[in-house]
Design an enzyme around this catalytic site. Structure first.
Site, mmCIF file in Angstrom:
data_model
loop_
_atom_site.group_PDB
_atom_site.id
_atom_site.type_symbol
_atom_site.label_atom_id
_atom_site.label_comp_id
_atom_site.label_asym_id
_atom_site.label_seq_id
_atom_site.Cartn_x
_atom_site.Cartn_y
_atom_site.Cartn_z
ATOM 1 N N ARG A 1 8.653 2.621 4.915
ATOM 2 C CA ARG A 1 8.065 1.981 5.826
ATOM 3 C C ARG A 1 8.345 0.898 6.820
ATOM 4 N NH1 ARG A 1 4.116 1.026 0.951
ATOM 5 N NH2 ARG A 1 1.995 0.734 2.833
ATOM 6 N N ARG B 1 1.921 -4.853 -5.755
ATOM 7 C CA ARG B 1 0.243 -4.565 -5.279
ATOM 8 C C ARG B 1 0.189 -3.568 -6.783
ATOM 9 N NH1 ARG B 1 -0.702 -3.472 0.897
ATOM 10 N NH2 ARG B 1 -0.409 -0.993 0.454
ATOM 11 N N ARG C 1 -0.536 3.236 15.498
ATOM 12 C CA ARG C 1 0.643 2.790 14.701
ATOM 13 C C ARG C 1 2.267 3.328 15.817
ATOM 14 N NH1 ARG C 1 -1.184 2.445 8.663
ATOM 15 N NH2 ARG C 1 0.415 1.696 7.655
ATOM 16 N N ARG D 1 -0.333 2.452 -5.900
ATOM 17 C CA ARG D 1 -0.040 3.592 -4.325
ATOM 18 C C ARG D 1 0.990 4.525 -4.805
ATOM 19 N NH1 ARG D 1 -2.423 1.005 1.024
ATOM 20 N NH2 ARG D 1 -0.414 2.370 1.655
ATOM 21 N N LYS E 1 -2.755 -6.634 5.981
ATOM 22 C CA LYS E 1 -4.215 -6.685 7.354
ATOM 23 C C LYS E 1 -5.305 -5.369 6.385
ATOM 24 C CE LYS E 1 -1.649 -3.122 8.929
ATOM 25 N NZ LYS E 1 -0.295 -2.929 7.930
HETATM 26 P P1 AMP Z 1 -2.278 1.814 5.112
HETATM 27 O O1 AMP Z 1 -2.767 2.060 4.511
HETATM 28 O O2 AMP Z 1 -2.499 2.166 6.432
HETATM 29 O O3 AMP Z 1 -0.732 1.312 4.414
HETATM 30 O O4 AMP Z 1 -1.043 2.936 5.317
HETATM 31 C C1 AMP Z 1 -1.130 4.415 4.794
HETATM 32 C C2 AMP Z 1 0.118 5.569 5.091
HETATM 33 O O5 AMP Z 1 -0.938 6.976 6.090
HETATM 34 C C3 AMP Z 1 0.617 5.655 6.012
HETATM 35 O O6 AMP Z 1 2.616 5.016 5.017
HETATM 36 C C4 AMP Z 1 0.738 6.624 6.577
HETATM 37 O O7 AMP Z 1 1.723 7.692 6.373
HETATM 38 C C5 AMP Z 1 -0.454 7.073 6.936
HETATM 39 N N1 AMP Z 1 -1.069 5.842 8.476
HETATM 40 C C6 AMP Z 1 -2.061 5.582 7.929
HETATM 41 N N2 AMP Z 1 -2.587 4.862 9.462
HETATM 42 C C7 AMP Z 1 -1.554 5.563 9.768
HETATM 43 C C8 AMP Z 1 -1.163 5.545 11.836
HETATM 44 N N3 AMP Z 1 -2.420 5.354 12.505
HETATM 45 N N4 AMP Z 1 -1.005 6.697 12.161
HETATM 46 C C9 AMP Z 1 0.008 7.842 11.180
HETATM 47 N N5 AMP Z 1 0.036 8.181 9.886
HETATM 48 C C10 AMP Z 1 -0.702 6.860 9.540
#
Ligand code: AMP
Length: 220
Positions: free
Chosen positions: A170, A126, A87, A159, A13
């Site tokens: 996740r 990553r 999400r 990360r 994404k």
């Molecule tokens: P990402 O970079 O999109 O993988 O997001 C990293 C982390 O941020 C996720 O594993 C969640 O802990 C938090 N996060 C990001 N977007 C959301 C969302 N829409 N709702 C809840 N937690 C989020």
């Protein structure tokens, strides 16, 4: 044009939305990046979100939705791609309401699909640049100088939520809480499924085709 990019962690994404932002001039709204920015600055919101993110859990809806609504207002109606939001079903409903309240509507939901094995491989290798957010992979797309960002030479990092335990969680959280969001959009006829395990260029081509068609049909 309002577009949502959905997909499990590691489905590409972030990389694909950066490409679309550049190719189509979209505004990038990535809740994961927004949270990481709060963590870096140790803001109150960042401190509230930290433990959820580190363990690979979702930050509670009330925090996430409030942050997102503020960000939507800042886009001032410009064509936007939402990356990593919604999400949960409640987030999807909140986005529908927010767009309707602003006289807008969602145009496309693009779902990047991938197998769990491939996702674990991708996330495990990553590397991210903490300064400019560029994403690399140890073997699939390594930086020119090992461990350093091609753009700004900064030291690359893994990360905290790309550690093996958080990765497993996740993916489970995605299956339980986010996969139903794809079904929600499927019912509205907005969902387009794309095979995210294809080479990135092919995925790009398919995403571009959908969004360009939408533009030529008169969506802004
Ligand atoms: P990402 O970079 O999109 O993988 O997001 C990293 C982390 O941020 C996720 O594993 C969640 O802990 C938090 N996060 C990001 N977007 C959301 C969302 N829409 N709702 C809840 N937690 C989020």
């Amino acid at each position: 044009m309002y577009c949502v990019l959905l997909g499990p962690p590691g489905s590409g994404k972030g990389t694909q939305s950066e490409f679309l932002v550049e190719a189509l001039g979209l505004i990038h709204v990535a809740t994961g990046d927004m949270f990481r920015e709060h963590l870096r600055h140790q803001s109150e919101l960042g401190r509230k979100a930290q433990s959820y993110i580190d363990e690979g859990n979702l930050v509670p809806d009330e925090i996430t939705i409030a942050m997102l609504l503020e960000r939507i207002d800042a886009t001032q109606g410009g064509s936007t791609i939402f990356d990593g939001f919604p999400r949960t079903i409640d987030q999807a409903r909140a986005l529908d309401i927010a767009l309707t309240d602003r006289g807008q509507k969602g145009d496309h939901v693009l779902l990047l699909e991938g197998s769990s094995e491939e996702l674990v491989l991708r996330l495990g290798g990553r590397l991210t640049c903490p300064a400019d957010g560029t994403i690399y992979h140890e073997t699939k797309s390594p930086p020119e100088i090992p461990g350093h960002c091609d753009q700004c030479s900064n030291l690359l990092m893994q990360r905290s939520d790309d550690e093996p335990k958080a990765i497993t969680n996740r993916i489970q959280v995605y299956n339980e809480q986010t996969a139903p969001v794809a079904e929600y959009y499927e019912q509205t006829g907005m969902l387009v499924r794309i095979d995210g395990s294809q080479p990135p260029n092919q995925v790009r081509g398919e995403l571009l085709k959908v969004l360009k068609e939408s533009r030529s049909n008169g969506d802004t």
